[in-house]
Write an enzyme that holds these catalytic residues in place. Sequence first.
Site, PDB file in Angstrom:
ATOM      1  N   GLU A 279       0.829  -1.205   0.000  1.00  0.00           N
ATOM      2  CA  GLU A 279       0.000   0.000   0.000  1.00  0.00           C
ATOM      3  C   GLU A 279       0.865   1.257   0.000  1.00  0.00           C
ATOM      4  OE1 GLU A 279      -2.434   0.789   3.463  1.00  0.00           O
ATOM      5  OE2 GLU A 279      -3.103   2.693   2.618  1.00  0.00           O
TER       6      GLU A 279
ATOM      7  N   ASP B 237       9.390   5.335  15.107  1.00  0.00           N
ATOM      8  CA  ASP B 237       9.186   6.748  14.866  1.00  0.00           C
ATOM      9  C   ASP B 237       9.579   7.492  16.139  1.00  0.00           C
ATOM     10  OD1 ASP B 237       8.356   9.257  14.203  1.00  0.00           O
ATOM     11  OD2 ASP B 237       6.216   8.814  14.207  1.00  0.00           O
TER      12      ASP B 237
ATOM     13  N   ASP C 211      10.019  11.246  17.730  1.00  0.00           N
ATOM     14  CA  ASP C 211       9.546  12.571  17.413  1.00  0.00           C
ATOM     15  C   ASP C 211       9.973  13.521  18.530  1.00  0.00           C
ATOM     16  OD1 ASP C 211       8.020  14.817  16.898  1.00  0.00           O
ATOM     17  OD2 ASP C 211       6.429  13.619  15.983  1.00  0.00           O
TER      18      ASP C 211
END
Lengths: 502, 437
Positions: free
Chosen positions: B46, B111, B113
């Site tokens: 995807e 991830d 951040d």
Amino acid sequence: MQFPVRQRRLIANPKTELYVHFLQFYGQPPLENISLSEFETFAVDRLKLLKTVENSGVSQVKGSEPYQKKLDKEFSNLNFPNKPDIKEEDKDGPNEYEKRRKDHISHFILRLAYCQTEDLRRWFIQQEVDLFRHRFNRLTSVQKSSFLKHNNLHYETVGLVEKTALTDKLVQSSYAGSGSKVDTQDYYKVPFQDALDLVRNRKAYLKAGYVYIPQQDIVITVLNDFRTQLSKALALTARSLPTVLSDERLQPLLSHLSHAYVGQDYSIQKNMGKISLEQIDPLSGKSFPLCMRGLHQALRENHHLRHGGRMQYGLFLKGIGLTLEQALQFWRSEFTKGKVDMDKFDKQYAYSIRHNFGKEGKRTDYTPYSCLKVILSNAPSQGDHHGCPFRHSDAELLKQKLQSYKVSPSGIAQILDLVKGMHYQLACQKYFELTHNIEDSGFSLNHPNQYFLESQRVLGGGGKEAKAEPPQRAPDVAAKPPLDPPALAEMAEDLDAYFQDG
Amino acid sequence: MTSADYEPASLPDLLPLYYRRLFPFSQYYRWLNYGGVQKNYFQHREFSFTLKDDIYVRYQSFNTQNELEKEMQKMNPYKIDIGAVYSHRPNQHNTVKSGTFQALEKELVFDIDMTDYDDVRSCCSAADICPKCWTLMTIAIRILDRALREDFGFRHLLWVYSGRRGVHCWVCDEAARKLSVAARSAIAEYLSLVKGGDETVRKVVLSDPIHPSIRDALKVVERYFPQYALHDQAVLGLKESVDKVLALVPEDILYGGTDSREPLLYSSEKNPEKRWGLLRGCATTKQGTLKKGQHFEKEIMLQYCYPRLDVNVSKGVNHLLKSPFSVHPKTGRISVPIDLRQLDKFDPFDVPTISLICAELDRPRVGEEEEQVPKEKDSDIDAAERRRIRDYKRTSLAKYVKVLDQFLDGVALSNRGELLKKSGGFETKMKPCFYNY
């Protein structure tokens, strides 16, 4: 030597061969014919047992003495096998054999009832795994080896050279209580995927994708295998279920069994629209559990909540009766007071609110989070306000918060004691009792929306009378037409009654 | 004005140029195709595009590199995300029976951040970063990279600057791509140490003995702590920040020794190293007297420096993550791979913006002739492809594409091994992969 004799006896007696240990891996399904009434009793008894496992796990620390006692009692009440060291000659006695047979058959019946949805499977697997752990831990080390061998579970042991080279690391990885008996005990080496619980909590040494497990912790890996096997078996069972359900004697019973497990999930929309937005502020002080009160306060202060908070609080509000339109209005008016403008709100946040109400995406109508879910999954991190304040706050901050909510010092001490013992739900219940001025709340708290309903009942119905009323029955169960065989209907009633108190 | 100055308004004009002449499609396809070891691996992947005005298009999928190129050049997405490899082609997800369309595999991703560090950095907050706090990302990469390689045995880790305020890690080993949700979440939790939100003051609680993996992390933190925390962030400078540190010190030590209720750090000592030394001294004395369980100075260092993961991104197989070489619409910076051999020199403000590289294209060509010579007789690279290679090599994007190239060479070696196994080249021992509930 006795050995050859015993061997012959084993062959002669297939019954004994079937159940060598009091604990089973449930590899083979039972093949005999049983009567319908036995089918029912077995199923109901096992469900009761699993329910006890669940309740004990919530109110006690798993593996602690009270936890074990409670389970042991239930085992003997319901006639399930619970003693590993029965003398050889007793083992063939009808009683123990009967117990093991019941254990075996009832497990497979519940597989049928609990394979249908992901939620059911997860619940069933969790309880069965806990049950297995409880019994596995009662085996002696020799019995464990024999059990593993009997069930074809082989794990690679760490060689002496490697063990010596890694001694330091292994000592450092052993957690408190296990001591430093590295040189005297065997270590197993398994791929980390097979001992995720040890990995998750950093409770074992990990190197190049392998976990080094001391012999005493091998239960984790065995449990993992058990879980994997059960999970696969359930998926297979689900596929063949239509054939089973075409039997009209079994279909109602099975579907009833599976409905009985969680009680209410508080997604039932009977009070939809009975609440106005103006009521939320006063209600949050009076009838919201601490977690929701905190979220509400944080939302009003910051005009924003992060995803975890929006989910937990949003679904709770839905559960107490906010309609989709109200929810959109509520969140929009609060968020737009902060940094989010109308346009951004509609783009970024409105979708997920509609999603929660089953109007977007895969259109599932999401159910409000239970205490278990709030406590166990998705712990809050920086900037988050969700989670369970009893579980996720520092004791000091919790104390301050309770003080500011005018809880008495003695009450605070009681609550903090419960928190210390990791009884978060009991702590919350204590908070309920203290803030509602009642001695004994008379229910067992496992859902924030339950807290709200009970609070409304106490505040609205004038305490005593409200409590005297029989507890409300979950509509979906009550609405079912009475089952054809009268015994079955009776059984169902018993079951309802059982789970109402549970 | 320099061409590095990026204006968000110019993005719609720059993107077509970027996708037509600069985006490294061939490396991108080479990565996600994984040497064609598994059938339809690229075709069932995807992609998701974010277009102008935050219009979000999910479940895009492509049969060939060419199809991907054509579509990206047509849509000119502001942002590209990569999702999972599904059981069916994602762009046909509506045509298969519901329930059968499932995410099967994806790289294990992380991830990190900078916003998650807001309580421990004084220089910036929210989406802002500066060279001072960027050290946090360097520390995070060092710690996680070691743990993933040594503890979990992964080898193919692609670290990527997100384009604004954080970094991503793509673990591309075959075993990593096949991990179950439960295994992903266990790994993420193994790597998470800083727990609790605004309601928790003491966010790191060490057990005794300290796990080897944490010991290794501490070695990294100790290396950076004096310069980063004591000087750059001055955590023991102003009273406010000192108080925050002292909140993590056990009370008996805080007032220990002296009768006064004056915490020990308000003394005349102003030098941050000496102040820190004072605290450490207390910790060591304490550890000498009480047998164990006192690691507060380590806990402080970890609370200030240990990587803070967004675990939800790592847990899900179907979670989307911003693609490398996607542009960050706010900063205009390209999301580029980070070369770990030069990690300490990596400067997010050095990362080229889309305006910079587009401007570099317009510069007069220097030394063009020599560049054309090497090995481009290969007939399977068509003219457009050849021109694109020439194009990005003339911009500051080149060195980052090279990092990806080197990474892919490593992956290719493993893929080749896999292919050999499949063709029965040598005895294989396949590890079964279970999907647990």
